[in-house]
Design a protein around this motif. Structure first.
Motif, PDB file in Angstrom:
ATOM      1  N   ILE A  36      11.574   9.780  -3.604  1.00  0.00           N
ATOM      2  CA  ILE A  36      10.276  10.165  -3.050  1.00  0.00           C
ATOM      3  C   ILE A  36      10.253   9.838  -1.559  1.00  0.00           C
ATOM      4  N   ALA A  37       9.626  10.721  -0.769  1.00  0.00           N
ATOM      5  CA  ALA A  37       9.543  10.532   0.685  1.00  0.00           C
ATOM      6  C   ALA A  37       8.691   9.303   1.012  1.00  0.00           C
ATOM      7  N   VAL A  43       0.502   7.375   1.843  1.00  0.00           N
ATOM      8  CA  VAL A  43      -0.695   8.072   1.357  1.00  0.00           C
ATOM      9  C   VAL A  43      -1.277   7.350   0.141  1.00  0.00           C
ATOM     10  N   LEU A  44      -0.425   6.951  -0.779  1.00  0.00           N
ATOM     11  CA  LEU A  44      -0.899   6.223  -1.960  1.00  0.00           C
ATOM     12  C   LEU A  44      -1.525   4.885  -1.577  1.00  0.00           C
ATOM     13  N   ALA A  45      -0.908   4.182  -0.623  1.00  0.00           N
ATOM     14  CA  ALA A  45      -1.479   2.914  -0.169  1.00  0.00           C
ATOM     15  C   ALA A  45      -2.843   3.148   0.483  1.00  0.00           C
ATOM     16  N   GLY A  46      -2.980   4.225   1.241  1.00  0.00           N
ATOM     17  CA  GLY A  46      -4.268   4.555   1.856  1.00  0.00           C
ATOM     18  C   GLY A  46      -5.331   4.871   0.825  1.00  0.00           C
ATOM     19  N   ILE A  47      -4.976   5.587  -0.215  1.00  0.00           N
ATOM     20  CA  ILE A  47      -5.927   5.915  -1.276  1.00  0.00           C
ATOM     21  C   ILE A  47      -6.386   4.649  -1.997  1.00  0.00           C
ATOM     22  N   ILE A  48      -5.439   3.777  -2.307  1.00  0.00           N
ATOM     23  CA  ILE A  48      -5.787   2.533  -2.993  1.00  0.00           C
ATOM     24  C   ILE A  48      -6.663   1.660  -2.115  1.00  0.00           C
ATOM     25  N   PHE A  49      -6.317   1.540  -0.827  1.00  0.00           N
ATOM     26  CA  PHE A  49      -7.116   0.738   0.099  1.00  0.00           C
ATOM     27  C   PHE A  49      -8.519   1.312   0.258  1.00  0.00           C
ATOM     28  N   SER A  50      -8.617   2.622   0.354  1.00  0.00           N
ATOM     29  CA  SER A  50      -9.918   3.275   0.493  1.00  0.00           C
ATOM     30  C   SER A  50     -10.788   3.027  -0.744  1.00  0.00           C
ATOM     31  N   GLY A  51     -10.197   3.114  -1.913  1.00  0.00           N
ATOM     32  CA  GLY A  51     -10.939   2.845  -3.144  1.00  0.00           C
ATOM     33  C   GLY A  51     -11.426   1.409  -3.212  1.00  0.00           C
ATOM     34  N   TYR A  52     -10.570   0.482  -2.805  1.00  0.00           N
ATOM     35  CA  TYR A  52     -10.956  -0.929  -2.797  1.00  0.00           C
ATOM     36  C   TYR A  52     -12.118  -1.167  -1.838  1.00  0.00           C
ATOM     37  N   GLN A  53     -12.036  -0.590  -0.640  1.00  0.00           N
ATOM     38  CA  GLN A  53     -13.100  -0.763   0.337  1.00  0.00           C
ATOM     39  C   GLN A  53     -14.413  -0.159  -0.166  1.00  0.00           C
ATOM     40  N   ALA A  54     -14.352   1.011  -0.776  1.00  0.00           N
ATOM     41  CA  ALA A  54     -15.565   1.642  -1.303  1.00  0.00           C
ATOM     42  C   ALA A  54     -16.197   0.765  -2.377  1.00  0.00           C
TER      43      ALA A  54
END
Length: 96
Positions: A36-37, A43-54
């Motif tokens: 995997i690139a 991107v996955l780390a950003g999604i997880i971080f964004s969910g945690y912050q929300a």
């Protein structure tokens, strides 16, 4: 209680990894992950971080809202008590 729950999750995760290793399922997973690139991981780390912050911000907002509602309730109760005292001091039987 939170720490015990977290510890249980960590122990369970380690047990699952141990079972995957024993059955020889970890090596194929690692090979697929190596293909995997690198930007996909970002991107996955950003999604997880964004969910945690929300989640954390919504919890903080709920606490602030509860404090505000409680303050407004106290103001209302003080006004009710002041009105009761004012009516008692008036000594008008029709007012009660």
């Amino acid at each position: 209680m939170k720490q015990a729950k977290r510890s249980l999750i960590v122990v369970g995760s380690l047990f699952i990894l141990f079972l995957l290793q024993q059955f020889g399922l970890i090596d194929p997973m690692i090979e697929k992950l190596e293909n995997i690139a690198w930007w996909v991981y970002l991107v996955l780390a950003g999604i997880i971080f964004s969910g945690y912050q929300a989640f954390s911000l919504s919890r903080q907002e709920k606490e602030v809202d509860e404090e505000w509602v409680q303050e407004q309730g106290n103001v209302y109760i003080k006004r009710m008590n002041a009105e009761k005292d004012r009516r008692r001091n008036r000594k008008d039987p029709k007012a009660m």
